[in-house]
Structures are given as C-alpha cells and as structure tokens.
Design an enzyme around this catalytic site. Structure first.
Site, PDB file in Angstrom:
ATOM      1  N   LYS A  81       0.840  -1.195   0.000  1.00 49.61           N
ATOM      2  CA  LYS A  81       0.000   0.000   0.000  1.00 49.61           C
ATOM      3  C   LYS A  81       0.879   1.250   0.000  1.00 49.61           C
ATOM      4  O   LYS A  81       1.946   1.251   0.635  1.00 49.61           O
ATOM      5  CB  LYS A  81      -0.875  -0.060   1.266  1.00 49.61           C
ATOM      6  CG  LYS A  81      -1.997   0.957   1.361  1.00 49.61           C
ATOM      7  CD  LYS A  81      -2.847   0.691   2.619  1.00 49.61           C
ATOM      8  CE  LYS A  81      -4.017   1.625   2.770  1.00 49.61           C
ATOM      9  NZ  LYS A  81      -4.863   1.322   3.960  1.00 49.61           N
TER      10      LYS A  81
ATOM     11  N   SER B  49      -9.909   1.058   2.993  1.00 51.31           N
ATOM     12  CA  SER B  49      -9.058   1.924   2.212  1.00 51.31           C
ATOM     13  C   SER B  49      -7.974   1.179   1.440  1.00 51.31           C
ATOM     14  O   SER B  49      -7.417   1.730   0.494  1.00 51.31           O
ATOM     15  CB  SER B  49      -8.386   2.951   3.116  1.00 51.31           C
ATOM     16  OG  SER B  49      -7.480   2.315   4.010  1.00 51.31           O
TER      17      SER B  49
ATOM     18  N   SER C 169     -10.071  -1.618   6.930  1.00 49.22           N
ATOM     19  CA  SER C 169      -9.441  -1.303   5.643  1.00 49.22           C
ATOM     20  C   SER C 169      -8.658  -2.440   4.997  1.00 49.22           C
ATOM     21  O   SER C 169      -8.250  -2.317   3.842  1.00 49.22           O
ATOM     22  CB  SER C 169      -8.523  -0.090   5.785  1.00 49.22           C
ATOM     23  OG  SER C 169      -9.279   1.080   5.861  1.00 49.22           O
TER      24      SER C 169
END
Lengths: 95, 485
Positions: B78, B153, B177
């Site tokens: 990420k 997310s 997330s």
C-alpha cells in the site's frame, strides 16, 4: 442544529484549512448530520467507566538514552519545499 | 506460468529447484500489471527497475543456498508505507512529490528476506474511506465487476491480488481497511492484534487503531507474511514485545472441538440475503468440521461506528497537522504569511473526505466539546472492548459477516458520508477492541460478486484464526481464483 456555519468556520481556522464559502455550506450540513448520529453515544450511561486510549494495556516505553545514527540533514531535507542551509525556510513570521 | 493456486511455499520450491527464477516471476507480474492496470487502477507507482534488480539479487541468494521464506517472491505494498527512494503519496495530492527518505520497518523486514517489491498500491487518501473513491490517483475498480468499488481503504492491496498483479500485498486496517476490501475482492486479509506489527514508517491515520497486515490469495500466504513482518520494534513504542509464533506450524491443526461464537448483533435485519446465505453455509461447514457453534452477544456493537468516527477523526486531526508545507509535501503560498501558507497548502492538498475528518476531529477535541465527544467515545470504547473480552471467555473465536452487502457501485454512496461510514459496521468494533480479525472468501452473490467471512480472534491469537481459516479454505472451494479481466 448540532453545529452552526459560524462554528464550522471557527473549526476550519483551528484546523488551518482555508475553506471556500460553498465548502463551508456543504461541511456544515454534513457535520451536522454526523454529529446528530454520534449523539447516540449519550444513550449509554458511562458514569464511572474508565476511558480507553489504547486497546493494549501498556506502561510507558522507556529506552536507554544512547547516541544512535539518525537520518541526517540531507535526507531530512530532501523533500522540503524550501531550504536555507540546514534549515527549513518558511514565509516571514515576524513583521 | 500458471500462478492461480500456488502458495508462496510452493513457489519457493520451484525457485529452489530452478524450475523458475525470481526474475522470470517478477517479469510475469510486471506484464500482468501492464496488461490489466488500465482497467483496475490498483497501482500508484510500479517499481520496475528496482524490482528487477531485487529479483536478480534474490536469484543469486537462492543459488547460493541462503534463501529465506520470501526470497524472490514478488509482493506489492500500500502506498502508505515509506519505501526508500520511491515516491510515497498515501493517495494524497499533498504528498504528490514526496520521496521516502527511509524504509518502514515492515518494508525493511520484507527486504531482509529478499522479497521483491514490485510497486505501491492505490488507496483512499490517508486511508480514509471504504470504497477507494477518495484517492488523488483515481478510484480503484473491483476486478470482478469494474463498475463496482473494491472496498477501502486498502482497495489497491485487495484488487491487485484478485487481478493477479501481485502474489500478495501489505495493507493497513484502521476500521476494516484490510478485511472489507479483501471481502469485496474475494481474497484473504488479516488484521493483526494492535501492537503485533510495527507501524514505524507507516503514515499515521488514527494511531490507537492503525495496524499493518497481509492480503493474499490464500490463508497460508497470509500466515507466511505475518510471520515475517510481526514482532517488536524499538522504533514503535506501541509494538508489543511478545514472541512471534510459527504460524505455519499450527495452521493445519483443524477446528475439531473448537467453540465458535456467533455474535447475535451481527446477524441482523438488513443483512443482504446472499451474504446471509453464504455465512450461514459457512457455519454449517464449521459444524461439519467438528466445531461447536454457540450464540454470544457483543451488546455495544450498535455504538461502534459513532465511537469510531469520533476517536479516529480526533487522532487524524492531530496526526495530519504535520502536513503544513514546511518540511515535505506540496506547498501553496500566496504571500499571506505563515498561517496563510498553512491554510492554503492544506486546502489545496487535502481531498474532501480528509478535510471532513480533520474538521470533525478538530471539533471533537476543541475546547468545550472534548468531554462530550472525545472522552465520551473513549469510555464507550471501553465498553466495546469489554464486550469482546467477555465473549472470548466463552468461545475460542467468533464468526461474522465482513460487510452487510457485497461490493457496491462506484458513486453509489459518495454523496452521503454517513451511509458510507455505516458500511463498516461489522469491521469497526474489532479495531476499537484492538484484537485480531481475518476475512476470507465464503461465497458469491447472485451477481457474481465475492462474499467474505470474518473471524475474530483473541488478542495475539492470530495463529488460531489462521488455523480456523485454513480449515475452512481446505474444506471449500471459494478462494484462490483470479478475476477474469
């Protein structure tokens, strides 16, 4: 109303966010709805309940005060918008 | 090369025997990214040059006979992780030009093993969102239906695995997330116990909730990666100094005789019919595997979203104060002095959702409102955490849906922040409790969308939920598939 437009403007100043008038309008409505929703916490009696700041109970984390290598000036400044020598340069603060 | 059903350990054997090389593998994933990412938009940065250099070094290490579990394995992370000399934007315009001067601890641990980091994954700006629509790099598309969200997310972390662009990825989970996008994309995602993985070098959102974890195509790979990134780090004073167990050693031990709790507050009216059907079937599977099912109660579940949106936003408003145009990031200065520069920089650099959360958090912490909002939320957090601890007195772990519905359409909830927040209703309580959870595929909706099953584990019992997840995965045939792109 949970929050007024004037209060939202004040919070924006605290948060250092220059919001446009239309952003302030939208934000007032949205914050009002969200604050209305979070009001449901008041259904709960929390008298005498200790607050939880961290889920894992921990004492202070101490370490020896020993000198260790750090990132260095060049690396620390590599992303700076503006520098002057080993300093970060900002707009003039004192008139 | 067929990569669908391979685990990291099977790949390691192929690398060791010379059947393939890390360079070959890395090139295969880079080619897959090039062929599919125009559709999926899972990557913000592809690190082709760095990845091929790391792959060559890994091949030499394998040839020399000192391979570690992840040597030569292509992974992606990420864009919230600092990666030295690589752009790290956190999905934000304000970090558009930011190049990390150091590696996050989790990244350093992957590199020590010789893992190949092929790129940085798209995400909601500063990890704030449930749909990956809040990214300066544009929305990520769900590989199973490009008109739908991948969840958020860590949308890029889940979508890239489902799309076959990376073998496994790292994400972060503050209110779901990792688990919610894993569920929406049909992959496995693990949120470890708070304190299990170091967050040093992970861009902070809500510091009392954020945790790093793996997303992968199967349970075993999640266990392998967790085993590498977990552990105490002197650079993160919230990381916990307890030994990291050998997760792979116990993963096949099964669930015979285990007590599984069904929190009744998670099986409510309004739960999508397909989700309910898939989760009910999973319960039957666990019964057939010899587990005992009991109903438990987490009575304060209904207060978790309200509690979270005060605590997380308060912490975010403080954490995001650092983006002021002084030391890094994009500055905007129209000559109105220092305060003016701060205000213009932040107004231009942050997206709407980030501004909204900073505003809410600032309000919740402001003079006169602190007790009514922030302190109240922290007290309710105590009740929510206690719910979990009480339930864990009665059962070994718990089972629940991950999200009330399968992936929703892009744009469906963008006009109503509160509705978007409520889509996290089943994942948020676990972060407030600070314990561990996992999402794994358990079915498909009538529209062909993946459905996930959630397991809640006791604090630091990642081994136990990995074991339970492995048992389910081995008994069924839901996961491990690539989305047809």
């Amino acid at each position: 109303m949970k929050i007024s437009r004037a209060e939202v403007e004040h919070v924006a100043r605290l948060a250092r966010l220059a919001l446009q008038p239309e952003e302030l309008d939208a934000m007032t409505g949205q914050m009002d709805a969200i604050l209305g929703y979070v009001d449901k916490l008041n259904e709960l009696d929390t008298e005498g309940i200790e607050p939880t700041a961290h889920a894992v109970p921990m004492e202070n984390a101490f370490r020896e005060d020993a000198v260790k290598p750090s990132i260095g000036v060049e690396r620390a400044q590599q992303n700076a918008p503006e520098t002057d020598g080993s300093c970060f340069k900002v707009p003039k603060v004192i008139e | 090369m067929q990569l669908d059903n391979l685990t990291i350990s099977q790949l390691r054997e192929k690398l060791a025997s010379g059947e393939t090389t890390s360079v070959e593998l890395t090139k295969a994933f880079l080619a897959r990214i090039a062929a599919t990412d125009e559709k999926v938009n899972a990557f913000i940065t592809v690190c082709e040059e760095e990845a091929l250099a790391a792959a060559e070094a890994a091949d030499q290490r394998i040839a020399a006979g000192n391979a570690a579990p992840l040597t030569g394995i292509p992974l992606a992370v990420k864009d919230i992780f600092n990666t030295i000399d690589v752009r790290t934007t956190c999905g934000s315009k304000i970090l558009d030009n930011y190049v990390s001067p150091y590696d996050a601890t989790a990244i350093a641990k992957l590199r020590e093993q010789g893992a190949v980091i092929i790129g940085k994954l798209n995400m909601d700006e500063f990890a704030m969102g449930s749909s990956n629509e809040n990214s300066a790099a544009g929305s990520v598309k769900n590989p199973w239906d490009l008109e739908r969200v991948p969840g958020g997310s860590s949308g890029g972390s889940a979508a890239s695995v489902a799309a076959g662009q990376a073998l496994a990825t790292l994400g972060t989970d503050t209110g779901g997330s990792i688990r919610q996008p894993a569920s929406h994309c049909g992959v496995v995602g693990l949120k470890p116990t708070y304190g299990r993985v170091s967050r040093f070098g992970v861009i902070a959102y809500a510091s009392s909730l954020d945790q790093v974890g793996p997303v992968a195509r199967n349970v075993e790979d999640c266990a392998t990666i967790l085993g590498v990134v977990a552990g105490y780090d002197p650079a993160d004073s919230t990381s916990v100094d307890t030994p990291v167990p050998d997760y792979l050693a116990t993963i096949k031990d099964g669930v015979k005789g285990k007590k599984i709790g069904l929190p009744k507050e998670y099986f409510i009216e309004g739960l999508d019919a397909d989700v309910k059907k898939a989760v009910d079937a999973a319960i039957e599977t666990y019964k057939s595997l010899g587990a005992e099912i009991v109903e438990v109660s987490l009575p304060h579940t209904d207060y978790a979203v309200a509690c979270y949106y005060l605590i997380a936003t308060a912490e975010a408003s403080s954490n995001l104060a650092r983006y002021d145009g002084v030391r890094f990031g994009v500055r905007k200065d129209e000559g109105e002095g220092l305060i003016g520069m701060y205000q213009q920089t932040r107004a231009a650099g942050f997206g709407d959702e980030v501004k909204r959360r900073i505003m809410l958090g600032t309000y919740a912490l402001s003079s006169g409102y602190y007790d009514a909002y922030y302190l109240k939320a922290q007290k309710v957090r105590t009740l929510i955490r206690q719910d979990f601890l009480d339930a864990f007195e009665q059962v070994d772990f718990m089972l629940a849906p991950v999200a009330p519905t399968p992936a929703f359409k892009i744009g469906e909830k963008t006009d109503d922040p509160l509705q978007m927040y409520l889509s996290d209703i089943f994942t948020i309580p676990l972060n407030l409790a600070g314990t561990c959870g996992l999402s794994l595929p358990c079915g498909t909706s009538s529209e062909g969308l993946p459905i996930g099953l959630q397991l809640f584990g006791k604090p630091f019992a990642e081994g136990e939920i990995l074991q339970a997840a492995w048992a389910f995965e081995s008994a069924t045939d839901f996961g491990g598939k690539l989305a047809p792109l």
